[in-house]
Enzyme design. Structure first.
Site, short mmCIF file in Angstrom:
data_model
loop_
_atom_site.label_atom_id
_atom_site.label_comp_id
_atom_site.label_asym_id
_atom_site.label_seq_id
_atom_site.Cartn_x
_atom_site.Cartn_y
_atom_site.Cartn_z
N ARG A 156 108.57 60.54 -38.77
CA ARG A 156 107.22 59.99 -38.91
C ARG A 156 107.20 58.50 -38.58
O ARG A 156 106.20 57.95 -38.13
CB ARG A 156 106.67 60.23 -40.32
N TYR A 211 81.41 55.70 -30.84
CA TYR A 211 81.79 57.11 -30.69
C TYR A 211 81.42 57.85 -31.98
O TYR A 211 81.64 57.34 -33.09
CB TYR A 211 83.29 57.19 -30.40
N ASP A 261 87.97 48.97 -28.68
CA ASP A 261 88.31 50.31 -28.22
C ASP A 261 88.04 50.35 -26.72
O ASP A 261 86.89 50.31 -26.28
CB ASP A 261 87.45 51.34 -28.97
N LYS A 302 92.38 60.67 -23.55
CA LYS A 302 91.44 60.53 -22.45
C LYS A 302 92.18 60.08 -21.18
O LYS A 302 93.09 60.77 -20.75
CB LYS A 302 90.33 59.57 -22.88
N1 PLP Z 1 87.24 56.25 -29.07
C1 PLP Z 1 86.45 56.69 -28.09
C2 PLP Z 1 85.69 55.70 -27.25
C3 PLP Z 1 86.32 58.06 -27.86
O1 PLP Z 1 85.53 58.50 -26.88
C4 PLP Z 1 87.05 58.97 -28.68
C5 PLP Z 1 86.94 60.43 -28.49
O2 PLP Z 1 86.09 60.92 -27.77
C6 PLP Z 1 87.86 58.45 -29.69
C7 PLP Z 1 87.94 57.10 -29.86
C8 PLP Z 1 88.62 59.36 -30.61
O3 PLP Z 1 89.76 59.82 -29.96
P1 PLP Z 1 90.47 61.23 -30.32
O4 PLP Z 1 89.55 62.30 -29.87
O5 PLP Z 1 91.76 61.15 -29.54
O6 PLP Z 1 90.69 61.23 -31.79
#
Ligand code: PLP
Length: 411
Positions: free
Chosen positions: A73, A126, A198, A223
Protein backbone atom coordinates in the site's frame (compact mmCIF):
# COMPACT_ATOMS: atom_id res chain seq x y z
CA UNK A 1 16.37 -7.23 -5.85
CA UNK A 2 15.34 -4.92 -3.00
CA UNK A 3 14.20 -1.44 -3.77
CA UNK A 4 17.33 -0.03 -2.15
CA UNK A 5 19.52 -1.87 -4.66
CA UNK A 6 17.36 -0.73 -7.61
CA UNK A 7 17.49 2.85 -6.39
CA UNK A 8 21.23 2.69 -5.79
CA UNK A 9 21.73 1.45 -9.36
CA UNK A 10 19.48 4.17 -10.77
CA UNK A 11 21.33 6.81 -8.72
CA UNK A 12 24.67 5.41 -9.85
CA UNK A 13 23.97 6.07 -13.51
CA UNK A 14 20.61 4.69 -14.56
CA UNK A 15 18.98 6.36 -17.55
CA UNK A 16 16.91 8.64 -15.36
CA UNK A 17 20.01 10.60 -14.32
CA UNK A 18 20.84 11.29 -17.99
CA UNK A 19 17.41 12.66 -18.91
CA UNK A 20 18.08 16.36 -18.35
CA UNK A 21 17.30 18.35 -21.47
CA UNK A 22 15.34 15.60 -23.21
CA UNK A 23 12.02 16.46 -24.82
CA UNK A 24 8.58 15.75 -23.32
CA UNK A 25 7.80 12.80 -25.60
CA UNK A 26 11.17 11.17 -24.89
CA UNK A 27 10.72 11.58 -21.14
CA UNK A 28 7.18 10.19 -21.30
CA UNK A 29 8.75 6.97 -22.66
CA UNK A 30 12.00 6.71 -20.67
CA UNK A 31 12.12 8.88 -17.56
CA UNK A 32 12.68 7.09 -14.26
CA UNK A 33 13.30 3.66 -15.73
CA UNK A 34 16.55 1.91 -16.61
CA UNK A 35 16.26 -1.66 -18.01
CA UNK A 36 19.67 -2.45 -16.50
CA UNK A 37 18.14 -2.07 -13.03
CA UNK A 38 15.32 -4.54 -13.74
CA UNK A 39 16.90 -7.66 -15.33
CA UNK A 40 17.25 -5.71 -18.64
CA UNK A 41 13.48 -5.79 -19.24
CA UNK A 42 12.75 -2.99 -21.70
CA UNK A 43 9.14 -2.65 -20.51
CA UNK A 44 8.42 -2.01 -16.84
CA UNK A 45 7.99 -5.22 -14.81
CA UNK A 46 4.75 -5.57 -12.83
CA UNK A 47 5.42 -6.30 -9.15
CA UNK A 48 2.31 -8.07 -7.89
CA UNK A 49 3.54 -8.70 -4.34
CA UNK A 50 1.66 -7.39 -1.32
CA UNK A 51 4.61 -7.45 1.10
CA UNK A 52 8.43 -7.44 1.22
CA UNK A 53 10.73 -9.94 2.95
CA UNK A 54 14.02 -8.96 4.57
CA UNK A 55 17.23 -10.86 5.28
CA UNK A 56 17.39 -9.58 8.89
CA UNK A 57 15.56 -7.43 11.42
CA UNK A 58 18.18 -4.74 10.84
CA UNK A 59 17.41 -4.74 7.09
CA UNK A 60 13.70 -4.60 7.91
CA UNK A 61 14.34 -1.57 10.16
CA UNK A 62 16.43 0.12 7.48
CA UNK A 63 13.57 -0.25 4.95
CA UNK A 64 11.10 1.14 7.52
CA UNK A 65 13.34 4.15 8.05
CA UNK A 66 13.32 4.82 4.28
CA UNK A 67 9.63 5.70 4.57
CA UNK A 68 7.94 2.43 5.40
CA UNK A 69 8.84 0.42 2.31
CA UNK A 70 7.46 -2.70 3.88
CA UNK A 71 4.07 -3.22 2.31
CA UNK A 72 2.47 -2.69 -1.11
CA UNK A 73 0.00 0.00 0.00
CA UNK A 74 2.92 2.32 0.70
CA UNK A 75 5.47 1.17 -1.87
CA UNK A 76 5.58 -0.69 -5.16
CA UNK A 77 8.40 -0.49 -7.73
CA UNK A 78 6.01 -0.31 -10.72
CA UNK A 79 3.88 2.47 -9.26
CA UNK A 80 7.01 4.32 -8.14
CA UNK A 81 8.24 4.52 -11.74
CA UNK A 82 4.89 6.04 -12.73
CA UNK A 83 5.15 8.59 -9.88
CA UNK A 84 8.68 9.58 -10.88
CA UNK A 85 7.73 9.91 -14.54
CA UNK A 86 4.57 11.94 -13.97
CA UNK A 87 6.38 14.28 -11.56
CA UNK A 88 9.04 14.85 -14.21
CA UNK A 89 6.47 15.53 -16.94
CA UNK A 90 4.60 18.06 -14.78
CA UNK A 91 7.84 19.70 -13.59
CA UNK A 92 7.06 18.68 -9.99
CA UNK A 93 9.47 17.62 -7.25
CA UNK A 94 7.45 14.54 -6.33
CA UNK A 95 4.33 12.55 -7.17
CA UNK A 96 1.86 10.12 -5.70
CA UNK A 97 -0.35 7.77 -7.69
CA UNK A 98 -3.55 6.34 -6.23
CA UNK A 99 -6.51 4.18 -7.24
CA UNK A 100 -8.61 6.82 -9.06
CA UNK A 101 -8.98 10.53 -9.67
CA UNK A 102 -11.46 10.70 -6.78
CA UNK A 103 -8.89 8.97 -4.55
CA UNK A 104 -6.41 11.70 -5.53
CA UNK A 105 -8.86 14.43 -4.52
CA UNK A 106 -9.71 12.75 -1.22
CA UNK A 107 -6.06 11.99 -0.36
CA UNK A 108 -5.23 15.64 -1.04
CA UNK A 109 -8.06 17.32 0.80
CA UNK A 110 -8.43 14.93 3.73
CA UNK A 111 -4.68 15.14 4.38
CA UNK A 112 -4.37 18.92 4.18
CA UNK A 113 -7.69 20.10 5.67
CA UNK A 114 -9.01 19.75 9.21
CA UNK A 115 -12.19 20.66 11.01
CA UNK A 116 -12.67 24.44 10.91
CA UNK A 117 -10.55 24.88 7.77
CA UNK A 118 -11.93 26.37 4.58
CA UNK A 119 -11.59 25.32 0.96
CA UNK A 120 -12.23 27.71 -1.92
CA UNK A 121 -13.41 26.00 -5.12
CA UNK A 122 -14.57 27.10 -8.54
CA UNK A 123 -18.37 26.95 -8.78
CA UNK A 124 -18.36 24.28 -11.51
CA UNK A 125 -16.65 20.96 -10.76
CA UNK A 126 -16.70 17.35 -11.92
CA UNK A 127 -19.97 15.87 -10.56
CA UNK A 128 -18.41 13.59 -7.91
CA UNK A 129 -15.89 16.17 -6.73
CA UNK A 130 -18.90 18.46 -6.34
CA UNK A 131 -20.76 15.76 -4.40
CA UNK A 132 -17.78 15.34 -2.09
CA UNK A 133 -17.39 19.05 -1.32
CA UNK A 134 -21.16 19.53 -0.91
CA UNK A 135 -22.11 16.30 0.89
CA UNK A 136 -19.03 15.06 2.73
CA UNK A 137 -17.02 18.09 3.80
CA UNK A 138 -19.80 19.74 5.87
CA UNK A 139 -20.06 16.48 7.86
CA UNK A 140 -16.36 16.82 8.72
CA UNK A 141 -16.60 20.50 9.67
CA UNK A 142 -14.74 21.72 6.57
CA UNK A 143 -16.31 24.81 5.04
CA UNK A 144 -16.43 25.00 1.26
CA UNK A 145 -16.70 28.39 -0.43
CA UNK A 146 -17.70 28.15 -4.11
CA UNK A 147 -16.82 31.17 -6.24
CA UNK A 148 -16.68 32.03 -9.91
CA UNK A 149 -12.92 31.94 -10.50
CA UNK A 150 -13.43 33.27 -14.02
CA UNK A 151 -13.16 36.55 -12.12
CA UNK A 152 -10.18 35.92 -9.80
CA UNK A 153 -10.96 39.10 -7.81
CA UNK A 154 -13.89 37.15 -6.30
CA UNK A 155 -11.28 35.28 -4.27
CA UNK A 156 -10.34 38.35 -2.26
CA UNK A 157 -13.59 38.11 -0.31
CA UNK A 158 -13.76 34.29 -0.36
CA UNK A 159 -10.34 33.76 1.24
CA UNK A 160 -10.22 34.10 5.01
CA UNK A 161 -7.50 33.33 7.54
CA UNK A 162 -8.96 29.80 7.74
CA UNK A 163 -8.60 29.09 3.98
CA UNK A 164 -6.07 26.33 3.35
CA UNK A 165 -6.48 25.63 -0.36
CA UNK A 166 -7.94 26.93 -3.61
CA UNK A 167 -9.05 24.12 -5.95
CA UNK A 168 -10.33 24.21 -9.53
CA UNK A 169 -10.29 22.37 -12.84
CA UNK A 170 -9.09 23.84 -16.09
CA UNK A 171 -10.46 23.10 -18.63
CA UNK A 172 -13.60 22.92 -16.49
CA UNK A 173 -15.63 19.69 -16.64
CA UNK A 174 -18.04 19.57 -18.45
CA UNK A 175 -18.20 23.15 -19.77
CA UNK A 176 -14.73 23.33 -21.33
CA UNK A 177 -14.37 26.86 -19.95
CA UNK A 178 -10.79 27.89 -19.13
CA UNK A 179 -9.61 29.43 -15.84
CA UNK A 180 -6.49 31.60 -15.65
CA UNK A 181 -4.04 29.61 -13.50
CA UNK A 182 -1.50 32.46 -13.21
CA UNK A 183 -3.98 35.12 -12.05
CA UNK A 184 -5.68 32.79 -9.57
CA UNK A 185 -2.33 31.60 -8.14
CA UNK A 186 -1.08 35.17 -7.78
CA UNK A 187 -4.11 36.25 -5.72
CA UNK A 188 -4.12 33.09 -3.61
CA UNK A 189 -0.40 33.33 -2.90
CA UNK A 190 -0.75 36.97 -1.91
CA UNK A 191 -2.97 35.66 0.92
CA UNK A 192 -0.63 32.74 1.72
CA UNK A 193 -2.96 30.06 0.29
CA UNK A 194 -1.89 27.12 -1.91
CA UNK A 195 -3.49 26.36 -5.26
CA UNK A 196 -4.32 22.89 -6.59
CA UNK A 197 -5.40 22.41 -10.22
CA UNK A 198 -7.19 19.41 -11.69
CA UNK A 199 -5.60 19.28 -15.15
CA UNK A 200 -7.29 16.04 -16.27
CA UNK A 201 -8.90 17.56 -19.40
CA UNK A 202 -5.53 18.77 -20.73
CA UNK A 203 -2.86 16.27 -19.56
CA UNK A 204 0.75 17.44 -19.08
CA UNK A 205 1.33 17.14 -22.84
CA UNK A 206 -0.78 20.31 -23.33
CA UNK A 207 -0.75 22.15 -19.99
CA UNK A 208 1.55 22.15 -16.98
CA UNK A 209 -0.11 24.18 -14.21
CA UNK A 210 3.04 24.38 -12.03
CA UNK A 211 4.71 26.41 -14.80
CA UNK A 212 1.89 28.96 -14.41
CA UNK A 213 2.22 29.27 -10.64
CA UNK A 214 0.03 26.45 -9.22
CA UNK A 215 1.40 24.46 -6.27
CA UNK A 216 -0.23 21.08 -6.83
CA UNK A 217 -1.59 19.26 -9.90
CA UNK A 218 -4.22 16.51 -9.87
CA UNK A 219 -5.08 14.04 -12.58
CA UNK A 220 -7.58 11.34 -13.19
CA UNK A 221 -5.14 8.94 -14.87
CA UNK A 222 -8.22 7.05 -16.05
CA UNK A 223 -8.56 9.66 -18.80
CA UNK A 224 -5.94 10.96 -21.27
CA UNK A 225 -2.83 9.80 -19.45
CA UNK A 226 -3.82 6.15 -19.69
CA UNK A 227 -5.88 6.91 -22.77
CA UNK A 228 -7.27 3.46 -23.57
CA UNK A 229 -10.26 3.15 -21.25
CA UNK A 230 -8.91 0.05 -19.50
CA UNK A 231 -7.68 1.25 -16.09
CA UNK A 232 -8.62 3.62 -13.25
CA UNK A 233 -5.98 5.78 -11.60
CA UNK A 234 -5.25 9.15 -10.04
CA UNK A 235 -2.16 11.28 -9.41
CA UNK A 236 -1.07 14.21 -7.29
CA UNK A 237 2.10 16.10 -8.23
CA UNK A 238 3.81 18.88 -6.29
CA UNK A 239 6.50 19.73 -3.75
CA UNK A 240 8.36 17.06 -1.78
CA UNK A 241 7.03 18.12 1.62
CA UNK A 242 3.35 18.10 0.62
CA UNK A 243 3.73 14.83 -1.28
CA UNK A 244 5.42 13.25 1.73
CA UNK A 245 2.39 14.21 3.85
CA UNK A 246 -0.02 12.83 1.24
CA UNK A 247 1.90 9.55 1.09
CA UNK A 248 2.34 9.17 4.84
CA UNK A 249 -1.21 10.11 5.81
CA UNK A 250 -3.51 10.38 2.78
CA UNK A 251 -2.58 7.10 1.15
CA UNK A 252 -1.25 5.16 4.13
CA UNK A 253 -4.19 5.47 6.52
CA UNK A 254 -6.83 7.97 5.42
CA UNK A 255 -7.91 6.47 2.11
CA UNK A 256 -5.65 3.44 1.67
CA UNK A 257 -6.57 3.72 -2.01
CA UNK A 258 -3.41 2.22 -3.53
CA UNK A 259 -3.12 1.93 -7.32
CA UNK A 260 -2.95 -1.62 -8.64
CA UNK A 261 0.55 -2.34 -10.07
CA UNK A 262 -1.13 -3.82 -13.15
CA UNK A 263 -2.97 -0.53 -13.69
CA UNK A 264 0.30 1.36 -13.14
CA UNK A 265 1.85 -0.77 -15.90
CA UNK A 266 -1.06 -0.04 -18.27
CA UNK A 267 -0.88 3.68 -17.49
CA UNK A 268 2.91 3.71 -18.09
CA UNK A 269 2.22 2.01 -21.43
CA UNK A 270 -0.46 4.58 -22.30
CA UNK A 271 1.84 7.44 -21.32
CA UNK A 272 4.33 6.43 -24.03
CA UNK A 273 1.92 7.65 -26.73
CA UNK A 274 0.47 10.64 -24.85
CA UNK A 275 2.16 13.29 -27.01
CA UNK A 276 0.98 11.70 -30.26
CA UNK A 277 -2.52 11.07 -28.95
CA UNK A 278 -3.01 14.62 -27.64
CA UNK A 279 -1.94 16.08 -30.98
CA UNK A 280 -4.47 13.91 -32.79
CA UNK A 281 -7.25 14.44 -30.22
CA UNK A 282 -6.72 18.21 -30.49
CA UNK A 283 -6.59 18.40 -34.29
CA UNK A 284 -9.69 16.22 -34.71
CA UNK A 285 -11.61 18.02 -31.95
CA UNK A 286 -10.99 21.39 -33.59
CA UNK A 287 -12.35 20.05 -36.90
CA UNK A 288 -15.36 18.49 -35.13
CA UNK A 289 -16.06 21.69 -33.17
CA UNK A 290 -15.97 23.75 -36.39
CA UNK A 291 -18.33 21.31 -38.13
CA UNK A 292 -20.75 21.37 -35.19
CA UNK A 293 -20.67 25.15 -35.07
CA UNK A 294 -21.61 25.30 -38.76
CA UNK A 295 -24.66 23.00 -38.38
CA UNK A 296 -28.04 24.78 -38.19
CA UNK A 297 -29.36 22.47 -35.44
CA UNK A 298 -26.51 23.44 -33.09
CA UNK A 299 -27.13 26.42 -30.80
CA UNK A 300 -23.67 26.71 -29.25
CA UNK A 301 -20.27 24.97 -29.05
CA UNK A 302 -17.65 25.40 -26.32
CA UNK A 303 -14.17 24.35 -27.45
CA UNK A 304 -11.19 26.30 -26.03
CA UNK A 305 -9.38 26.85 -29.34
CA UNK A 306 -12.45 28.02 -31.31
CA UNK A 307 -12.42 31.73 -32.14
CA UNK A 308 -15.88 31.99 -30.58
CA UNK A 309 -14.73 30.67 -27.16
CA UNK A 310 -14.83 33.39 -24.47
CA UNK A 311 -11.59 32.17 -22.83
CA UNK A 312 -9.68 31.52 -26.04
CA UNK A 313 -6.89 33.97 -25.16
CA UNK A 314 -6.24 32.32 -21.77
CA UNK A 315 -6.43 28.87 -23.38
CA UNK A 316 -3.83 29.77 -25.99
CA UNK A 317 -1.56 31.22 -23.27
CA UNK A 318 -1.61 28.22 -20.94
CA UNK A 319 -2.35 25.28 -23.26
CA UNK A 320 -0.35 24.32 -26.35
CA UNK A 321 -3.43 22.77 -28.05
CA UNK A 322 -7.14 22.54 -27.31
CA UNK A 323 -7.37 18.86 -26.25
CA UNK A 324 -10.26 16.57 -27.25
CA UNK A 325 -13.03 17.82 -24.95
CA UNK A 326 -15.95 20.02 -25.94
CA UNK A 327 -19.50 20.82 -24.86
CA UNK A 328 -22.38 21.79 -27.12
CA UNK A 329 -26.12 22.31 -27.12
CA UNK A 330 -28.89 22.18 -29.71
CA UNK A 331 -31.76 24.58 -30.45
CA UNK A 332 -33.98 21.57 -29.66
CA UNK A 333 -32.63 21.54 -26.05
CA UNK A 334 -33.00 18.58 -23.67
CA UNK A 335 -35.22 16.43 -25.92
CA UNK A 336 -33.15 17.26 -28.99
CA UNK A 337 -29.98 16.10 -27.21
CA UNK A 338 -31.56 12.72 -26.41
CA UNK A 339 -32.85 12.29 -29.94
CA UNK A 340 -29.55 13.26 -31.54
CA UNK A 341 -27.52 10.97 -29.26
CA UNK A 342 -29.77 8.02 -30.03
CA UNK A 343 -29.08 8.60 -33.73
CA UNK A 344 -25.30 8.21 -33.38
CA UNK A 345 -23.83 5.08 -34.89
CA UNK A 346 -20.09 5.42 -34.27
CA UNK A 347 -19.73 7.69 -31.24
CA UNK A 348 -20.43 5.76 -28.04
CA UNK A 349 -22.94 6.96 -25.44
CA UNK A 350 -20.80 6.68 -22.29
CA UNK A 351 -19.41 8.70 -19.40
CA UNK A 352 -15.61 9.08 -19.01
CA UNK A 353 -13.30 10.74 -21.50
CA UNK A 354 -9.85 10.77 -23.01
CA UNK A 355 -10.06 7.34 -24.65
CA UNK A 356 -9.21 6.28 -28.21
CA UNK A 357 -12.98 5.78 -28.66
CA UNK A 358 -15.10 8.91 -28.97
CA UNK A 359 -17.56 9.16 -26.06
CA UNK A 360 -20.60 11.38 -25.62
CA UNK A 361 -22.69 12.01 -22.55
CA UNK A 362 -25.71 14.09 -21.58
CA UNK A 363 -25.38 15.14 -17.91
CA UNK A 364 -29.03 16.26 -17.59
CA UNK A 365 -30.42 12.83 -18.59
CA UNK A 366 -28.15 10.96 -16.20
CA UNK A 367 -28.81 13.43 -13.37
CA UNK A 368 -32.56 12.94 -13.80
CA UNK A 369 -32.05 9.17 -13.61
CA UNK A 370 -29.78 9.48 -10.58
CA UNK A 371 -32.36 11.61 -8.75
CA UNK A 372 -34.39 8.41 -8.36
CA UNK A 373 -31.57 7.05 -6.20
CA UNK A 374 -30.42 10.29 -4.60
CA UNK A 375 -32.82 13.23 -4.20
CA UNK A 376 -29.93 15.68 -3.83
CA UNK A 377 -28.38 14.84 -7.25
CA UNK A 378 -28.17 18.01 -9.34
CA UNK A 379 -26.30 19.50 -12.27
CA UNK A 380 -23.21 21.58 -11.49
CA UNK A 381 -23.49 25.37 -11.68
CA UNK A 382 -23.58 26.55 -15.28
CA UNK A 383 -24.47 23.15 -16.75
CA UNK A 384 -27.69 23.49 -18.75
CA UNK A 385 -30.25 20.79 -19.54
CA UNK A 386 -29.20 20.93 -23.19
CA UNK A 387 -25.46 20.38 -22.63
CA UNK A 388 -23.77 17.37 -24.21
CA UNK A 389 -20.12 16.60 -23.47
CA UNK A 390 -18.12 15.09 -26.30
CA UNK A 391 -14.75 13.42 -25.84
CA UNK A 392 -13.27 13.26 -29.32
CA UNK A 393 -11.28 10.06 -29.77
CA UNK A 394 -8.68 8.95 -32.26
CA UNK A 395 -10.97 7.87 -35.11
CA UNK A 396 -10.82 9.60 -38.52
CA UNK A 397 -12.19 13.13 -38.21
CA UNK A 398 -14.36 12.70 -41.33
CA UNK A 399 -16.07 9.64 -39.86
CA UNK A 400 -16.87 11.43 -36.59
CA UNK A 401 -18.18 14.50 -38.41
CA UNK A 402 -20.31 12.30 -40.69
CA UNK A 403 -21.76 10.47 -37.69
CA UNK A 404 -22.67 13.73 -35.93
CA UNK A 405 -24.11 15.27 -39.14
CA UNK A 406 -26.41 12.36 -39.91
CA UNK A 407 -27.71 12.42 -36.32
CA UNK A 408 -28.22 16.21 -36.42
CA UNK A 409 -29.79 16.30 -39.90
CA UNK A 410 -32.92 14.44 -38.76
CA UNK A 411 -33.76 17.00 -36.05
N1 PLP B 1 -11.43 15.08 -12.31
C1 PLP B 1 -12.04 15.24 -13.49
C2 PLP B 1 -11.90 16.54 -14.23
C3 PLP B 1 -12.81 14.20 -14.02
O1 PLP B 1 -13.42 14.36 -15.20
C4 PLP B 1 -12.93 12.98 -13.28
C5 PLP B 1 -13.75 11.86 -13.79
O2 PLP B 1 -14.49 12.00 -14.75
C6 PLP B 1 -12.27 12.88 -12.06
C7 PLP B 1 -11.53 13.93 -11.60
C8 PLP B 1 -12.39 11.64 -11.23
O3 PLP B 1 -11.54 10.66 -11.75
P1 PLP B 1 -11.82 9.08 -11.56
O4 PLP B 1 -13.01 8.74 -12.39
O5 PLP B 1 -10.53 8.47 -12.06
O6 PLP B 1 -12.04 8.84 -10.11
Amino acid sequence: MTRTTEQAKMDAGGQSSHNAGLGFATRSIHHGYDPACFSNAVQTPVFLNSTYGFESVAANEAAAALGGRLYAREYNPTTEILETRLANLEGAQAGLVVASGMAAFSALTLSLLSQGDELVVHKTLYANTLAMVEQAFPRFGIKVVAVDLADPSGMDEAITDRTRLVFFETPVNPLSRILDIGSIAERAHARGVKVAVDSTFASPALQRPLEHGADIVLHSLTKYINGHGDALGGAILGDTETLHTLHETGLRYITGAALSPMSAFLILRGLKTLTLRMERHSATALAVAQALQAHPAVAWVSYPFLDSHPDQAIARRQMSQGSGMMAFGLHAGFEGARLMMDGLGLITRAVSLGDADSLIYHPASLTRARKRLRKDAHLADGVGEDLMRLSVGLEDANDLIADLRQALDVL
